[in-house]
Scaffold this active site. Structure first.
Site, PDB file in Angstrom:
ATOM      1  CE  LYS A  53      -0.376  -0.464   5.029  1.00 21.84           C
ATOM      2  NZ  LYS A  53      -1.185  -1.058   6.108  1.00 21.84           N
ATOM      3  CE1 TYR A 274      13.855  31.698   5.953  1.00 22.00           C
ATOM      4  CE2 TYR A 274      13.999  29.327   5.598  1.00 22.00           C
ATOM      5  CZ  TYR A 274      13.787  30.604   5.116  1.00 22.00           C
ATOM      6  OH  TYR A 274      13.516  30.783   3.782  1.00 22.00           O
TER       7      TYR A 274
HETATM    8  C1  PLP Z   1      -0.478  -2.055   6.720  1.00 23.56           C
HETATM    9  C2  PLP Z   1      -1.099  -3.371   7.017  1.00 23.56           C
HETATM   10  C3  PLP Z   1      -0.301  -4.519   7.097  1.00 23.56           C
HETATM   11  C4  PLP Z   1       1.203  -4.478   7.086  1.00 23.56           C
HETATM   12  O1  PLP Z   1       1.634  -4.004   8.337  1.00 23.56           O
HETATM   13  P1  PLP Z   1       3.199  -3.856   8.698  1.00 23.56           P
HETATM   14  O2  PLP Z   1       3.194  -3.428  10.117  1.00 23.56           O
HETATM   15  O3  PLP Z   1       3.735  -2.812   7.791  1.00 23.56           O
HETATM   16  O4  PLP Z   1       3.816  -5.180   8.468  1.00 23.56           O
HETATM   17  C5  PLP Z   1      -0.947  -5.749   7.227  1.00 23.56           C
HETATM   18  N1  PLP Z   1      -2.298  -5.819   7.306  1.00 23.56           N
HETATM   19  C6  PLP Z   1      -3.083  -4.722   7.265  1.00 23.56           C
HETATM   20  C7  PLP Z   1      -4.546  -4.885   7.377  1.00 23.56           C
HETATM   21  C8  PLP Z   1      -2.512  -3.457   7.140  1.00 23.56           C
HETATM   22  O5  PLP Z   1      -3.288  -2.375   7.127  1.00 23.56           O
END
Ligand code: PLP
Length: 379
Positions: A53, A274
């Site tokens: 994702k 800054y």
């Molecule tokens: C993001 C996510 C993962 C992966 O999680 P990590 O902590 O990055 O391994 C797995 N399952 C779901 C439902 C997620 O939203």
């Protein structure tokens, strides 16, 4: 694939050439593959998906997924429908692509056209996917997500019970997975983990038999009882430590190097950056590098760059496009315009930078911006 011009630039990327860019992001696909192998070893025969994702946690979902497929990975998770469509276009047919946030109402046809698997988070989404299956004239793949105690996504126990008792609830639907997500997996001693696991067990039994998946990266390290039939790591693949209270069992994946654009001598009393939050107490040397918060470098992420193992502290505030470094530790003339200093790499991990900023490695990675020249290596 050493040259980003030969590979697909990430969505929205300006795909700056190495010469034009202010900073260079190196993504080691070989390290991602090794991390996948380390996780599968730990999973001892249980299948392992790849969570890609947010464009593969900012590293390029298409590149990451293609690398994981070489290791035998055939299931991927994205958050959004658009991410799923983009990934399908890169991967072609074959692998399963699950859309974690569900298919938005009315967009089911787009999901079907891209052969995506819906993650069903509510009775309404289930009904919409049934309707889509009738329209498509075939069974549609899905994961049924139950809320085992995170209160974020997935069906509540009452809904699961009702749906499970309805023999027509899953008409036209091919249940590929029953899934849930852990809220506290990075805290192995937290009793919430076992509570969630037991709640997951209870709800699974109310549903038609299907492979189960509960563990994210950290969940894999909670032990075999959390592994079920498929694991869903993201962070660990990208080199983030899934066991924050112990040494990182994963390989680093990301290198970030920023270019020196100017060096200067500071006189005693000179105000720097800054707000003049730093004043030189004595004459010193400084370098300005081409990286700032507009690149997704948090103003509080880390407090130094590195050059050949020498720490170069930040002076004053991080600007939009630049940071000023104290280079007094280097012999005069060592650092020149165009040289690269290390921001992320062996001397400073993603988790180090995150800890300094009071955030997590996930946020450091997903913030890394589109201005970088991106270099994919596969060692
Ligand atoms: C993001 C996510 C993962 C992966 O999680 P990590 O902590 O990055 O391994 C797995 N399952 C779901 C439902 C997620 O939203």
């Amino acid at each position: 694939m050493d040259d980003a011009s030969k590979s697909t630039p990430p969505e929205g990327s300006t795909a700056a050439s190495a010469a034009a860019a202010g900073a260079i992001l190196t993504i080691d696909l070989g390290a991602i593959r090794e991390n996948y192998r380390r996780l599968t070893t730990r999973l001892n025969g249980v299948r392992c998906a790849g969570v890609v994702k947010a464009d593969g946690y900012g590293l390029g979902a298409g590149h990451v997924a293609a690398a994981l497929m070489k290791e035998g990975c055939d299931s991927f998770f994205v958050a959004l429908l658009g991410e799923g469509v983009a990934l399908r276009n890169v991967l072609g047919p074959g692998a399963s692509v699950f859309v974690l946030n569900g298919i938005p109402p009315g967009a089911e046809r787009d999901a079907v056209a891209a052969d995506l698997s819906a993650v069903i988070n509510s009775p309404e989404q289930l009904a919409a996917w049934r309707t889509a299956a009738r329209g498509a004239g075939r069974r549609l793949p899905a994961a049924v997500q139950v809320d085992s105690g995170m209160s974020r996504l997935g069906m509540a126990s009452g809904d699961v019970e009702r749906i499970g008792a309805d023999p027509r609830a899953f008409e036209g639907i091919d249940i590929r997975l029953v899934m849930s997500h852990l809220a506290c997996a990075d805290e192995p001693d937290n009793p919430a983990n076992e509570r969630q696991r037991l709640a997951f067990e209870r709800m699974r039994l109310m549903l038609p038999a299907a492979p189960a998946t509960l563990a994210n990266s950290s969940g894999i390290f909670l032990g075999q009882s959390f592994h079920y039939d498929l694991a869903r790591p993201g962070a660990a693949l990208y080199g983030i430590n899934p066991t924050p209270s112990e040494p990182n069992p994963m390989l680093p994946v990301v290198g970030l190097q920023a270019k020196v654009v100017q060096t200067r001598l500071l006189e005693a009393g000179a105000g720097v950056g800054y707000g003049h939050t730093f004043h030189a107490a004595a004459p010193m040397t400084a370098a300005t590098i081409s990286l700032g918060y507009a690149d997704g470098w948090h103003r509080r992420a880390a407090s130094a760059a590195w050059f050949g193992g020498v720490r170069l502290p930040f002076l004053g505030r991080v600007s939009m496009d630049s940071i000023i470094l104290d280079i007094s530790a280097l012999p005069p003339g060592t650092l020149k315009e165009g040289d690269l200093v290390d921001m992320l790499g062996p001397s400073q991990s993603v988790d180090d930078a995150a800890g300094h900023a009071g955030t997590i490695g996930y946020e450091i990675l997903t913030s890394l911006g589109p201005r970088f020249h991106r270099r994919y290596v596969d060692g």
